[in-house]
Design a protein around this motif. Structure first.
Motif, PDB file in Angstrom:
ATOM      1  N   TYR B  31       0.575  -5.244 -10.302  1.00 54.77           N
ATOM      2  CA  TYR B  31       0.013  -3.901 -10.216  1.00 54.77           C
ATOM      3  C   TYR B  31       0.802  -2.982 -11.124  1.00 54.77           C
ATOM      4  O   TYR B  31       2.028  -3.027 -11.152  1.00 54.77           O
ATOM      5  N   TYR B  33       1.094   1.082 -12.950  1.00 56.75           N
ATOM      6  CA  TYR B  33       0.799   2.481 -12.658  1.00 56.75           C
ATOM      7  C   TYR B  33       1.311   3.380 -13.775  1.00 56.75           C
ATOM      8  O   TYR B  33       2.293   3.058 -14.446  1.00 56.75           O
ATOM      9  N   SER B  48      -3.832   3.523 -11.429  1.00 55.42           N
ATOM     10  CA  SER B  48      -3.298   2.199 -11.113  1.00 55.42           C
ATOM     11  C   SER B  48      -4.230   1.146 -11.710  1.00 55.42           C
ATOM     12  O   SER B  48      -5.425   1.391 -11.883  1.00 55.42           O
ATOM     13  N   GLU B  56      -7.519   2.526  -9.146  1.00 56.00           N
ATOM     14  CA  GLU B  56      -7.532   3.867  -8.572  1.00 56.00           C
ATOM     15  C   GLU B  56      -7.121   4.847  -9.660  1.00 56.00           C
ATOM     16  O   GLU B  56      -6.291   4.516 -10.502  1.00 56.00           O
ATOM     17  N   ARG B  98       0.270  -4.267  -3.547  1.00 51.04           N
ATOM     18  CA  ARG B  98      -0.167  -2.883  -3.480  1.00 51.04           C
ATOM     19  C   ARG B  98       0.404  -2.154  -2.270  1.00 51.04           C
ATOM     20  O   ARG B  98       1.153  -2.680  -1.501  1.00 51.04           O
ATOM     21  N   THR B  99       0.029  -0.932  -2.178  1.00 53.03           N
ATOM     22  CA  THR B  99       0.342  -0.009  -1.089  1.00 53.03           C
ATOM     23  C   THR B  99       1.825   0.017  -0.756  1.00 53.03           C
ATOM     24  O   THR B  99       2.609   0.526  -1.513  1.00 53.03           O
ATOM     25  N   ALA B 100       2.231  -0.564   0.333  1.00 57.27           N
ATOM     26  CA  ALA B 100       3.594  -0.376   0.791  1.00 57.27           C
ATOM     27  C   ALA B 100       4.624  -1.043  -0.079  1.00 57.27           C
ATOM     28  O   ALA B 100       5.822  -0.884   0.136  1.00 57.27           O
ATOM     29  N   ASN B 101       4.152  -1.787  -1.036  1.00 59.96           N
ATOM     30  CA  ASN B 101       5.115  -2.497  -1.862  1.00 59.96           C
ATOM     31  C   ASN B 101       5.912  -1.558  -2.747  1.00 59.96           C
ATOM     32  O   ASN B 101       5.424  -0.498  -3.131  1.00 59.96           O
ATOM     33  N   ILE B 102       7.108  -1.950  -3.041  1.00 60.16           N
ATOM     34  CA  ILE B 102       7.986  -1.114  -3.840  1.00 60.16           C
ATOM     35  C   ILE B 102       7.462  -1.022  -5.258  1.00 60.16           C
ATOM     36  O   ILE B 102       7.162  -2.031  -5.887  1.00 60.16           O
ATOM     37  N   GLN B 103       7.373   0.195  -5.763  1.00 60.62           N
ATOM     38  CA  GLN B 103       7.037   0.410  -7.162  1.00 60.62           C
ATOM     39  C   GLN B 103       8.332   0.603  -7.938  1.00 60.62           C
ATOM     40  O   GLN B 103       9.181   1.409  -7.556  1.00 60.62           O
ATOM     41  N   TYR B 104       8.471  -0.138  -9.013  1.00 53.66           N
ATOM     42  CA  TYR B 104       9.631  -0.059  -9.886  1.00 53.66           C
ATOM     43  C   TYR B 104       9.246   0.777 -11.102  1.00 53.66           C
ATOM     44  O   TYR B 104       8.262   0.475 -11.765  1.00 53.66           O
ATOM     45  N   PHE B 105      10.064   1.780 -11.371  1.00 56.53           N
ATOM     46  CA  PHE B 105       9.735   2.743 -12.413  1.00 56.53           C
ATOM     47  C   PHE B 105      10.543   2.509 -13.685  1.00 56.53           C
ATOM     48  O   PHE B 105      11.700   2.090 -13.637  1.00 56.53           O
TER      49      PHE B 105
END
Lengths: 114, 114
Positions: B31, B33, B48, B56, B98-105
């Motif tokens: 995923y 973003y 996303s 989305e 997705r959703t609750a998973n950690i997004q790495y920036f």
């Protein structure tokens, strides 16, 4: 619509002391997740801690813990034994179940004084 | 530790020009973003992307914006005809799920439109 509010733009703390960063949120969903992200100067945001709304127990990660007050829609971050490396922007964020987007607060700059 | 990388760190362009912001997500993530942060404002979700299509998007992400995963490693954000108000920090993120998973920036690309 979701909103996340961080009312304190800046805070400072003495090294080794404890500091609490406040965050309130609003969502109409019952399934959601809350996050604190840290962004050191000129670096990427990294996850500090995550809380699932369905869990009553407050999340903890070493020196970092949260005070999750679901009825009050409050999600504060406590940093114990503050270290110089904790100095950063801290962002509170919320994600609704079923959505991939994070909704962020405006951020708060934490200064750690030696 | 694997990280999300973004290039360039700073992009300057003239109003009306097309820009492409590039991101290399973490290799096993599915995923992707884009977020942006206008100076002094909140970090805002743009879009996303999963399985080679937009999953989305926000109301900010209008026809001037597009995203693409041109190969197995890059994820790009294109702005077709930049406006002054597109000046912002653009952050790419990726997550395993997705959703609750950690997004790495990533560390972000500062876009300045003159």
């Amino acid at each position: 619509a979701q909103t996340v509010t961080q009312s304190q733009p800046e805070m400072s703390v003495q090294e080794a002391e404890t500091v609490t960063l406040s965050c309130t949120y609003d969502t109409s969903e019952s399934d959601y997740y809350l996050f604190w992200y840290k962004q050191p100067p000129s670096r990427q945001m990294i996850l500090v801690i995550r809380q699932e709304a369905y869990k009553q127990q407050n999340a903890t990660e070493n020196r970092f813990s949260v005070n999750f007050q679901k009825a009050a829609k409050s999600f504060s971050l406590k940093i114990s034994d503050s270290q110089l490396g904790d100095a950063a922007m801290y962002f509170c964020a919320c994600a609704q179940g079923g959505s991939e987007k994070l909704v962020f607060g405006k951020g708060m700059k934490l200064t750690v004084n030696p | 530790e694997p990280e999300v990388t973004q290039t360039p760190s700073h992009q300057v362009t003239q109003m009306g020009q097309e820009v492409i912001l590039r991101c290399v997500p973490i290799s096993n993530h599915l995923y992707f973003y884009w977020y942006r942060q206008i100076l002094g404002q909140k970090v805002e979700f743009l879009v996303s992307f999963y399985n080679n299509e937009i999953s989305e998007k926000s109301e900010i992400f209008d026809d001037q914006f597009s995203v693409e995963r041109p190969d197995g490693s890059n994820f790009t954000l294109k702005i077709r005809s930049t406006k002054l108000e597109d000046s912002a920090m653009y952050f790419c993120a990726s997550s395993e799920a997705r959703t609750a998973n950690i997004q790495y920036f990533g560390a972000g690309t500062r876009l300045s439109v003159l």
